[in-house]
Scaffold this motif. Structure first.
Motif, PDB file in Angstrom:
ATOM      1  N   PRO A  39       0.805  -1.233   0.000  1.00  0.00           N
ATOM      2  CA  PRO A  39       0.000   0.000   0.000  1.00  0.00           C
ATOM      3  C   PRO A  39       0.835   1.278   0.000  1.00  0.00           C
ATOM      4  N   SER A  59       5.836   3.716  -2.496  1.00  0.00           N
ATOM      5  CA  SER A  59       7.238   4.130  -2.545  1.00  0.00           C
ATOM      6  C   SER A  59       8.064   2.925  -2.101  1.00  0.00           C
ATOM      7  N   GLY A 103       0.300  14.706  -1.637  1.00  0.00           N
ATOM      8  CA  GLY A 103       0.469  13.561  -2.532  1.00  0.00           C
ATOM      9  C   GLY A 103       0.407  12.288  -1.707  1.00  0.00           C
ATOM     10  N   CYS A 104      -0.713  12.127  -0.991  1.00  0.00           N
ATOM     11  CA  CYS A 104      -0.815  11.105   0.070  1.00  0.00           C
ATOM     12  C   CYS A 104      -1.120   9.714  -0.459  1.00  0.00           C
ATOM     13  N   GLY A 105      -1.292   9.551  -1.795  1.00  0.00           N
ATOM     14  CA  GLY A 105      -1.715   8.242  -2.290  1.00  0.00           C
ATOM     15  C   GLY A 105      -3.065   7.884  -1.692  1.00  0.00           C
ATOM     16  N   TRP A 157       0.066   6.139   4.642  1.00  0.00           N
ATOM     17  CA  TRP A 157       1.047   6.713   5.578  1.00  0.00           C
ATOM     18  C   TRP A 157       0.311   7.309   6.788  1.00  0.00           C
ATOM     19  N   VAL A 214      -3.749  15.008   0.988  1.00  0.00           N
ATOM     20  CA  VAL A 214      -4.255  15.596  -0.256  1.00  0.00           C
ATOM     21  C   VAL A 214      -3.688  14.812  -1.427  1.00  0.00           C
ATOM     22  N   ASP A 215      -4.540  14.418  -2.332  1.00  0.00           N
ATOM     23  CA  ASP A 215      -4.078  13.743  -3.549  1.00  0.00           C
ATOM     24  C   ASP A 215      -5.076  14.030  -4.663  1.00  0.00           C
ATOM     25  N   THR A 216      -4.569  14.142  -5.887  1.00  0.00           N
ATOM     26  CA  THR A 216      -5.470  14.360  -7.024  1.00  0.00           C
ATOM     27  C   THR A 216      -6.356  13.141  -7.254  1.00  0.00           C
ATOM     28  N   ASP A 218      -5.606  19.131  -5.894  1.00  0.00           N
ATOM     29  CA  ASP A 218      -4.227  19.398  -6.306  1.00  0.00           C
ATOM     30  C   ASP A 218      -3.448  19.915  -5.101  1.00  0.00           C
ATOM     31  N   ARG A 273      -0.778  21.382  -4.978  1.00  0.00           N
ATOM     32  CA  ARG A 273      -0.181  22.715  -5.201  1.00  0.00           C
ATOM     33  C   ARG A 273      -1.138  23.821  -4.800  1.00  0.00           C
ATOM     34  N   GLY A 282       7.583  10.694  -2.697  1.00  0.00           N
ATOM     35  CA  GLY A 282       7.365  10.231  -4.064  1.00  0.00           C
ATOM     36  C   GLY A 282       6.444  11.134  -4.868  1.00  0.00           C
ATOM     37  N   TYR A 307       7.392  15.295  -8.143  1.00  0.00           N
ATOM     38  CA  TYR A 307       7.090  15.584  -9.552  1.00  0.00           C
ATOM     39  C   TYR A 307       5.816  16.422  -9.682  1.00  0.00           C
TER      40      TYR A 307
HETATM   41  C1  LIG Z   1       4.399   7.675  -6.051  1.00  0.00           C
HETATM   42  S1  LIG Z   1       2.832   8.119  -5.418  1.00  0.00           S
HETATM   43  C2  LIG Z   1       3.235   8.305  -3.698  1.00  0.00           C
HETATM   44  C3  LIG Z   1       2.032   8.225  -2.810  1.00  0.00           C
HETATM   45  C4  LIG Z   1       2.349   8.252  -1.293  1.00  0.00           C
HETATM   46  N1  LIG Z   1       3.061   9.445  -0.915  1.00  0.00           N
HETATM   47  C5  LIG Z   1       3.114   7.019  -0.877  1.00  0.00           C
HETATM   48  O1  LIG Z   1       4.340   7.098  -0.689  1.00  0.00           O
HETATM   49  O2  LIG Z   1       2.466   5.971  -0.697  1.00  0.00           O
HETATM   50  C6  LIG Z   1       2.641   9.813  -5.935  1.00  0.00           C
HETATM   51  C7  LIG Z   1       1.281  10.384  -5.633  1.00  0.00           C
HETATM   52  O3  LIG Z   1       1.254  11.767  -6.007  1.00  0.00           O
HETATM   53  C8  LIG Z   1      -0.068  12.050  -6.456  1.00  0.00           C
HETATM   54  N2  LIG Z   1      -0.071  13.309  -7.204  1.00  0.00           N
HETATM   55  C9  LIG Z   1       0.436  13.568  -8.425  1.00  0.00           C
HETATM   56  N3  LIG Z   1       0.232  14.856  -8.748  1.00  0.00           N
HETATM   57  C10 LIG Z   1      -0.420  15.433  -7.688  1.00  0.00           C
HETATM   58  C11 LIG Z   1      -0.898  16.740  -7.410  1.00  0.00           C
HETATM   59  N4  LIG Z   1      -0.732  17.748  -8.281  1.00  0.00           N
HETATM   60  N5  LIG Z   1      -1.521  16.958  -6.237  1.00  0.00           N
HETATM   61  C12 LIG Z   1      -1.691  15.957  -5.340  1.00  0.00           C
HETATM   62  N6  LIG Z   1      -1.244  14.702  -5.550  1.00  0.00           N
HETATM   63  C13 LIG Z   1      -0.625  14.442  -6.712  1.00  0.00           C
HETATM   64  C14 LIG Z   1      -0.425  10.826  -7.266  1.00  0.00           C
HETATM   65  O4  LIG Z   1      -1.821  10.711  -7.469  1.00  0.00           O
HETATM   66  C15 LIG Z   1       0.146   9.730  -6.378  1.00  0.00           C
HETATM   67  O5  LIG Z   1      -0.811   9.253  -5.460  1.00  0.00           O
END
Ligand SMILES: C[S@@+](CC[C@H](N)C(=O)[O-])C[C@H]1O[C@@H](n2cnc3c(N)ncnc32)[C@H](O)[C@@H]1O
Length: 254
Positions: free
Chosen positions: A15, A18, A43-45, A49, A65-67, A94, A96, A111, A114
């Motif tokens: 789950p 990363s 970007g919490c997936g 976590w 927060v995650d898209t 988002d 951002r 992770g 980007y």
């Molecule tokens: C590699 S995953 C890492 C998820 C989590 N942090 C983990 O380690 O389990 C990257 C995450 O960034 C999210 N993401 C990408 N662009 C985003 C944005 N602009 N705002 C929020 N989340 C974003 C993706 O949907 C994805 O869930």
């Protein structure tokens, strides 16, 4: 095929999205949020976590927060079972643009650099959400050696300037005014466990559900990903998780 199907399957055995082991995640969380009242995950997936953090740290409240909201429902159900749902908020949006509830005692972004356009803008965004004595847990890739063409191709056409090397990564963080108070470089075993889980769970689902309309595409996608990993970036991509304090400049000047 909906991307969400693949993401959901890919993370079903691992789950944390990363290359980090369960024991390492728990250790990093203890260092980042232990004794603290609030945490924000950019970007919490699926929120795993934060769920783990809340289970282990009873005084904590958490916002993620995650898209993508893939997995939110399941994580919130697990949070309810664990009796921590009242301390967890998951926001689809988002990162951002997230503007709520600052400052937090801890910020996680693992992770997801980007999403902000790289390390430097991620540091700036995190600082805007963090209390002056807060901690940022930041995970990002680095090049263990200058990337070969096979590594770049394996990552789907990445460019060599996408990441720095490990010293360059830490130097950039330092230049931006952060003190590195802990760090962990993912081991090859952690990478392999992550990639085998990412590719294996969907492959298993596909062969066990051959008549499902998405089975063929899921299998093709994960085999393409696995080729990119095994023929390309395996051993050629590093992942470092840094625990950072925003107050370096107050000590060192600058
Ligand atoms: C590699 S995953 C890492 C998820 C989590 N942090 C983990 O380690 O389990 C990257 C995450 O960034 C999210 N993401 C990408 N662009 C985003 C944005 N602009 N705002 C929020 N989340 C974003 C993706 O949907 C994805 O869930």
């Amino acid at each position: 095929m909906g991307r969400s199907t693949l993401v959901r399957l890919a993370h079903s055995d691992h789950p944390i999205a990363s290359p980090l082991s369960d024991a390492r995640v728990d250790d990093l969380l203890r260092r980042a949020v232990g004794g603290r009242a609030s945490v924000l995950d950019l970007g919490c997936g699926d929120g795993t976590w934060l769920l783990r953090a809340l289970r282990q740290h009873p005084g904590l409240t958490a916002v993620g927060v995650d898209t993508s909201d893939v997995g939110f429902e399941q994580t919130l159900a697990q949070a309810a079972d664990a009796g921590v749902a009242d301390r967890l908020t998951l926001v689809q949006g988002d990162a951002r643009e997230y503007a709520g509830d600052a400052p937090f005692d801890a910020v996680l972004s693992v992770g997801a650099a980007y999403a902000f356009g790289g390390l430097a803008p991620t540091l700036d965004a995190a600082r805007g959400h963090l209390a002056a004595d807060g901690l940022l847990l930041l995970g990002d890739c680095f090049w263990p050696a200058p990337p070969t063409q096979a590594v770049l191709d394996g990552l789907g056409g990445a460019s060599a300037d996408e990441y720095l090397d490990l010293p360059g990564t830490v130097d950039l963080v330092t230049r931006h005014g952060w003190a590195t108070v802990h760090g962990h470089v993912s081991t090859q075993e952690e990478w392999d466990d992550y990639e085998w889980a990412w590719t294996g769970a969907p492959a298993r689902w596909a062969v066990e559900n051959p008549d499902h309309p998405e089975a063929r595409e899921v299998l093709a996608e994960v085999e393409k990903h696995r080729d990119g990993w095994l023929h390309g970036y395996r051993g050629g991509l590093g992942f470092v998780t840094l625990l950072l304090h925003p107050g370096r400049a107050a000590v060192a000047g600058g």
